[in-house]
Design an enzyme around this catalytic site. Sequence first.
Site, PDB file in Angstrom:
ATOM      1  N   CYS A  99       0.835  -1.203   0.000  1.00 33.03           N
ATOM      2  CA  CYS A  99       0.000   0.000   0.000  1.00 33.03           C
ATOM      3  C   CYS A  99       0.871   1.255   0.000  1.00 33.03           C
ATOM      4  CB  CYS A  99      -0.927  -0.012   1.217  1.00 33.03           C
ATOM      5  SG  CYS A  99      -1.914   1.472   1.371  1.00 33.03           S
ATOM      6  N   CYS A 114      -0.420   4.144   2.105  1.00 34.19           N
ATOM      7  CA  CYS A 114      -0.235   3.992   3.562  1.00 34.19           C
ATOM      8  C   CYS A 114       1.225   4.162   3.972  1.00 34.19           C
ATOM      9  CB  CYS A 114      -0.674   2.603   4.045  1.00 34.19           C
ATOM     10  SG  CYS A 114      -2.112   1.924   3.245  1.00 34.19           S
ATOM     11  N   ASP A 115       2.140   3.574   3.189  1.00 33.27           N
ATOM     12  CA  ASP A 115       3.532   3.468   3.638  1.00 33.27           C
ATOM     13  C   ASP A 115       4.518   4.353   2.882  1.00 33.27           C
ATOM     14  OD1 ASP A 115       2.639   1.507   5.386  1.00 33.27           O
ATOM     15  OD2 ASP A 115       2.965  -0.108   3.932  1.00 33.27           O
TER      16      ASP A 115
END
Length: 309
Positions: A135, A138-139
């Site tokens: 992701c 997200c990261d």
Amino acid sequence: MEEIFDTAILGAGPAGICAAIYAARAGLKALWLDGKFVPGGQIQDAYRVDNYPGFPGISGIELGETLGNHAGKLGMTPLCETVTAIESPWEPVKAICTRKHRYLTRTVILASGATHRKLGIPGEEDFEGMGVSYCAACDGAFFRGRTVAVVGGGNVAAGDAVFLAGLCKKVYVVHRRDALRAEKGEQERLFACENVEMVWDSTAQKIIGQDQVTGLQVWNVKTGEERCLEVDGVFVAVGTRPQTKLAEDFLELDEAGYIPAGEDCVTHVPGIFAAGDIRGKNLRQVVTAMADGANAVYSAQRYLTGVTK
Ligand code: NAP
């Protein structure tokens, strides 16, 4: 007497949210369950969604929130409970089991979506969370100013690479063929990024590192050449796998692992409907998942009122 729901909607991605909205408006007594606290499903992972009409370039998180709020305004909020089993699926009243409860329902709308496919190469599992991610939204921020590789050639890989190019020093895109599957617009945005290097015709062989990822070994399928890309992170974007586990005991899946059902979302088990990315279909998009949510509720209503044609 024990409460019996008209329908149980399993999943709170676009298909489940839309089913919840339609169920509320149809006045159905609906149970809505999802294993996560935040509605949106896979779109939560998309840093940018550019093809959902009316919201050009919206972030996945914002779109998920907007859709969830719409359902909330109609009194629908998913309960955060993971479904562990569907009992008596062939009976007129079916049971939905979670760790805490056993709910009764006359129909079930399976909208549990899909999950990230893995590469299955050495190092992938060992370095998950330590440089391997599924992701970018997200990261990605953990890799600011660093060098990363994105593996895959679809919309998600292209979109992730563009997003990462805005944060990272350099982004390699490793794709097993010499042409991307991603839509033209996504490709154009990707090729315009100066710090992106395409690694064509190449498969990822091994993720290397000590405590953290330090490299990705790739193999050129045409020349046989092996190369180690010095990277701090590897973003895997090689598609998704439908989450059909709950239904596998009573529903036959198609060759690709999806639930066979037409646009009406009707499966071969009476009262069980499949909507969104778990249904066998040609195009998996937010809009097609949402259409499924609406159709599944319409079909459930017809089933509940005994309409068969
Ligand atoms: P995708 O379109 O299925 O693309 C997966 C990519 O990964 C393909 O390029 C494929 O290569 C490659 N791949 C698959 N297995 C691999 C392996 N073992 N090793 C190396 N490469 C591998 O998947 P996606 O980009 O994750 O998108 C998932 C679904 O979501 C799609 O149906 C997509 O249309 C949809 N989506 C929708 C939206 C939206 O609604 N806005 C946005 C993004 C995605 P090949 O090309 O060689 O097969």
